[in-house]
Design an enzyme around this catalytic site. Structure first.
Site, PDB file in Angstrom:
ATOM      1  N   ARG A  55     -10.879  -9.371  -7.281  1.00  0.00           N
ATOM      2  CA  ARG A  55     -12.016  -8.482  -7.028  1.00  0.00           C
ATOM      3  C   ARG A  55     -12.100  -7.405  -8.094  1.00  0.00           C
ATOM      4  NH1 ARG A  55     -11.125  -6.908  -0.802  1.00  0.00           N
ATOM      5  NH2 ARG A  55      -9.021  -6.608  -1.633  1.00  0.00           N
ATOM      6  N   ASP A  57     -14.085  -3.668  -9.504  1.00  0.00           N
ATOM      7  CA  ASP A  57     -14.714  -2.436  -9.034  1.00  0.00           C
ATOM      8  C   ASP A  57     -16.161  -2.350  -9.495  1.00  0.00           C
ATOM      9  OD1 ASP A  57     -12.119  -1.847  -8.267  1.00  0.00           O
ATOM     10  OD2 ASP A  57     -11.733  -0.599 -10.036  1.00  0.00           O
ATOM     11  N   TYR A 115      -7.356  -9.267 -18.374  1.00  0.00           N
ATOM     12  CA  TYR A 115      -8.445  -8.305 -18.537  1.00  0.00           C
ATOM     13  C   TYR A 115      -8.509  -7.854 -19.987  1.00  0.00           C
ATOM     14  CZ  TYR A 115      -9.035  -7.486 -13.476  1.00  0.00           C
ATOM     15  OH  TYR A 115      -9.292  -7.613 -12.137  1.00  0.00           O
ATOM     16  N   ARG A 202      -7.444   0.621 -15.595  1.00  0.00           N
ATOM     17  CA  ARG A 202      -8.131   1.861 -15.975  1.00  0.00           C
ATOM     18  C   ARG A 202      -7.155   3.046 -16.035  1.00  0.00           C
ATOM     19  NH1 ARG A 202     -13.077   1.903 -11.893  1.00  0.00           N
ATOM     20  NH2 ARG A 202     -13.400   3.962 -12.844  1.00  0.00           N
TER      21      ARG A 202
END
Length: 272
Positions: A55, A57, A115, A202
């Site tokens: 999932r 954000d 990522y 992040r």
């Protein structure tokens, strides 16, 4: 009723168009999951639930998100691809669809996720792609950032990079690959781990930025990691520069084209 067939699909989306991956309680807030379930259900002619590999954000993008769904409908792979994409809103599209065995699970069979985080390191903010790159005006030393990132390789307790709303059962994850590279004004952080905590990427970027500016030493990364305390780390970097770019599955699922890819703007330099 016809026997259920499981399908896997590779999805690309612009996170700026949605309030995150997960279906929202308030249906006036668009989500990637809700858009895909509505479109697939339309083609299947019955309600369909989907499961994703990881999932994301609000504001976070994907080039190689993987989903699976079960259906009694019989369509060709091409029929699923074109039919679903016809019913999807702008900002999300299937890139591939194919039948898989019932043992496949987009989330639980994933062995690693990858990522990429893109920073436009320039004095002036970009007007184009403003929601697909994080702008950082202060000069960054990508070699210092890369050296600091290497300190995260291996198995660690990543509590210092874990958001307070994280629902993961354990903060212990294995970082398999991490690097920082620069092409002109674009600085890219690439990470692959067994799994990621909520806001983990992040928050890692939030530590790398002051290191890249020279305000913190390279060793600060280890110091933050060892505290296991989110309050000792840096900012949570913006979501617009973050992309979910690939998933690693067991060898029997290599037909699913989910190897690390994109975003498209970087492919010419990534493949040099």
């Amino acid at each position: 009723m016809a026997e259920l067939q499981r399908y896997a699909a590779v999805v690309e989306y612009n996170g700026a168009c949605f309030h995150g991956w997960q279906r929202q309680k308030h249906h006036d807030e668009p989500s990637v999951q809700a858009a895909l379930e509505a479109a697939i259900s339309q083609v299947a002619n019955h309600p369909v639930d989907i499961v994703c590999a990881g999932r994301t954000d609000a504001g976070v993008h994907a080039t190689r998100q993987v989903i699976h769904f079960d259906t009694s409908a019989r369509r060709s792979d091409y029929g699923w691809l074109m039919g679903v994409n016809t019913n999807l809103p702008a900002g999300v599209a299937l890139q591939w669809v194919g039948a898989v065995d019932n043992e496949f699970h987009a989330r639980f069979r994933a062995q690693a996720r990858r990522y990429r985080y893109l920073i436009n390191n320039a004095p002036a903010k970009q007007a184009l792609q403003h929601d697909q790159l994080t702008w950082w005006r202060y000069p960054l030393d990508e070699q210092r950032m890369h050296d600091a990132a290497q300190l995260l390789l291996g198995e660690h307790d990543f509590s210092a990079f874990r958001a307070k709303d994280c629902q993961a059962k354990s903060p212990i994850k294995t970082m398999r690959h991490i690097q920082v590279k620069r092409w002109g004004n674009i600085v890219m952080l690439e990470l692959e781990a067994s799994a990621f905590l909520y806001h983990m990427v992040r928050n890692i970027v939030g530590v790398l930025l002051p290191i890249g500016e020279g305000h913190k030493p390279v060793e600060w990364m280890t110091e933050v990691l060892q505290t296991r305390d989110r309050k000792q780390a840096g900012i949570t970097a913006p979501g617009e520069g973050l992309y979910f770019v690939g998933v690693h599955y067991p060898e029997q699922y290599q037909a699913i084209p989910c190897q690390p890819y994109g975003p498209v703007l970087l492919e010419p330099v990534l493949n040099r």
